[in-house]
Design a protein around this motif. Structure first.
Motif, short mmCIF file in Angstrom:
data_model
loop_
_atom_site.label_atom_id
_atom_site.label_comp_id
_atom_site.label_asym_id
_atom_site.label_seq_id
_atom_site.Cartn_x
_atom_site.Cartn_y
_atom_site.Cartn_z
N PRO A 85 -11.81 24.49 4.15
CA PRO A 85 -12.93 24.72 5.07
C PRO A 85 -13.87 23.52 5.17
CG PRO A 85 -12.62 26.60 3.62
CD PRO A 85 -11.78 25.49 3.08
N ASP A 86 -14.02 22.77 4.07
CA ASP A 86 -14.94 21.62 4.07
C ASP A 86 -14.30 20.52 3.22
OD1 ASP A 86 -16.95 19.75 3.88
OD2 ASP A 86 -18.52 21.20 3.41
N THR A 87 -13.85 19.45 3.88
CA THR A 87 -13.19 18.36 3.15
C THR A 87 -14.16 17.69 2.17
OG1 THR A 87 -13.73 16.84 4.96
CG2 THR A 87 -11.56 17.87 5.00
N GLY A 88 -15.47 17.88 2.37
CA GLY A 88 -16.45 17.31 1.45
C GLY A 88 -16.42 17.95 0.08
N ASP A 89 -15.75 19.13 -0.01
CA ASP A 89 -15.63 19.81 -1.30
C ASP A 89 -14.38 19.38 -2.06
OD1 ASP A 89 -17.94 21.23 -0.73
OD2 ASP A 89 -16.85 22.94 0.14
N GLU A 90 -13.57 18.52 -1.47
CA GLU A 90 -12.32 18.10 -2.11
C GLU A 90 -12.40 16.60 -2.45
OE1 GLU A 90 -9.75 19.86 -3.04
OE2 GLU A 90 -10.34 21.79 -2.13
N SER A 106 -12.75 19.83 8.52
CA SER A 106 -12.03 21.01 8.03
C SER A 106 -10.56 20.87 8.40
CB SER A 106 -12.62 22.30 8.62
OG SER A 106 -12.70 22.23 10.03
N HIS A 107 -9.70 21.53 7.62
CA HIS A 107 -8.25 21.27 7.77
C HIS A 107 -7.48 22.51 7.31
CE1 HIS A 107 -4.34 19.32 6.88
NE2 HIS A 107 -4.75 18.35 7.71
N VAL A 108 -6.54 22.95 8.12
CA VAL A 108 -5.63 24.04 7.75
C VAL A 108 -4.22 23.58 8.06
CG1 VAL A 108 -5.07 26.48 7.98
CG2 VAL A 108 -7.40 25.69 8.46
N SER A 109 -3.34 23.62 7.08
CA SER A 109 -2.00 23.08 7.29
C SER A 109 -0.97 23.89 6.51
CB SER A 109 -1.95 21.61 6.85
OG SER A 109 -0.74 21.01 7.23
#
Length: 413
Positions: A85-90, A106-109
């Motif tokens: 939901p938030d690439t800043g958390d990864e 954000s990214h869903v794959s």
């Protein structure tokens, strides 16, 4: 559910259309800007289908990126989750240059796999903005659409493999000249003398398939003309073993005739001794080029025949326009003609047509004396079939398969 509805709508649509609809639908459902299907090729992620309205300048089908620069391999290896939901958390996302460059918020794959389980690529949605509303339920929806895309991908891969296998086999036939030609006599129904022989192709390759399937496969992969020309080339060898008064008949479809390549095999051949048979069932995409080619070869002395006449009801215009030298009655009209008034009536009409146009009739598939007599009484000129001889060596085919004894044709030993 939209995914279920899309599955029902898929009937009759191409894989590309179905995948495009799936990408657009799931992108809109998730409220994201970009959706794509990728394939892993030689260490790169190649975008095979893209839905990114207004952002086509950033990503388009055919573009690619090094796998080391994108999230794909990290997701496959479990270093990144499928739902972000938030690439800043990864931390890993933050460490990758593409996150800021794209940007990706954000990214869903979901991985797309081949039927053998190996990775094909990714079904992916992304947005430049974080989207903390994304949940595992959204990931489940994504997987449903990914499964639909995977089904289309695997179907296309299977078709591609089938196509490649056909190409390989046909090329092997062409390269090894693995076409065996047999010849069937064409006899004068009144005298019993052999007037011509028809060249027929055989393919002694396992698993056995009938010649029509071989030529259909070759046509489906763009090698139909090559295979027909190879068969004609092999058939023409028999001319040296045939007396001058016996003609050689060979088959060629419209695609081969209009290809302009017949000269490759007919150059220097005695055209007056050749008969080109074109089947009535073949579709003619552009009729005028076909007629022009047929006029050209007829002007050089070659005779033209239409094969399988009477087997369908779409070929009458074709017969009239081509004005063939020979009409070959299909075996479906010949079989049992001695006991069928309807068949006799249609054959009589064909004989009348031939008489009016100066053509001759050859009846195919004659298997008994009764059929031969019935056809002779109708005025049919020539015949071929097992009653006169099975396809075989040209030296046997050039001799009559029957002797006349007491006015009756009987099978010779």
């Amino acid at each position: 559910m939209r995914a279920l509805a899309l599955t029902h709508e898929a009937q009759g649509r191409s894989p590309e259309e179905i995948i495009a609809t799936a990408l657009a639908t799931v992108r809109e459902h998730l409220g994201m800007e970009i959706a794509y299907l990728s394939e892993f090729v030689a260490g790169r992620s190649v975008f095979r289908a893209v839905d990114a309205p207004g952002l086509e300048h950033l990503i388009a089908a055919g573009d690619s990126r090094d796998l080391n620069d994108v999230y794909c391999q990290h997701i496959l290896d479990g270093r990144l989750p499928e739902l972000i939901p938030d690439t800043g958390d990864e931390p890993l996302c933050l460490a990758m240059p593409i996150t800021a460059a794209a940007p990706i918020g954000s990214h869903v794959s979901v991985p797309i796999r081949r039927r053998d389980g190996t990775p094909y690529g990714m079904f992916c949605c992304l947005s430049p903005r974080p989207n903390t509303t994304l949940t595992d339920r959204d990931l489940s929806v994504m997987r449903i659409f990914a499964d639909l895309a995977a089904e289309q991908v695997n179907g296309a891969l299977s078709a591609r493999d089938t196509q490649a296998a056909k190409v390989a086999v046909i090329r092997e036939v062409l390269e090894t000249e693995a076409i065996r030609i047999v010849y069937q006599p064409i006899v004068d129904l009144r005298s019993g003398t052999t007037q011509g022989v028809e060249a027929l192709s055989r393919f002694d390759i396992d698993p056995y398939r009938t010649p029509d399937l071989w030529f259909a496969d070759a046509a489906s992969v763009g090698l139909g003309v090559d295979l027909e020309l190879a068969a004609i080339r092999a058939a023409l060898v028999a001319l040296r073993d045939l007396p001058d008064h016996i003609y050689l008949s060979f088959n060629a479809g419209p695609a081969t005739i209009v290809s302009g390549r017949l000269g490759e095999v007919l150059e220097g051949q005695p055209l007056r001794r050749l008969l080109l048979e074109m089947t009535e069932h073949d579709q003619v995409a552009a009729e005028e080029p076909l007629l022009e080619e047929l006029r050209l070869w007829r002007g050089r002395g070659m005779k033209i025949a239409i094969d399988d006449a009477g087997a369908g009801y779409s070929g009458l215009q074709q017969i009239i326009r081509i004005a063939p030298d020979i009409l070959k009655l299909d075996r479906s009209l010949v079989t049992g003609i001695h006991a069928d008034p309807a068949r006799r009536s249609l054959a009589a009409a064909m004989v009348h047509f031939a008489t009016e146009t100066g053509a001759k009739i050859v009846a195919e598939g004659i298997e008994c004396e009764e059929e031969s007599r019935a056809l002779t009484s109708l005025g049919v000129h020539l015949g071929q079939g097992w009653h006169f001889g099975r396809p075989g060596d040209v030296r046997a085919a050039r001799r009559p398969g029957h002797d006349r004894r007491d006015g009756v044709i009987s099978r010779s030993a």
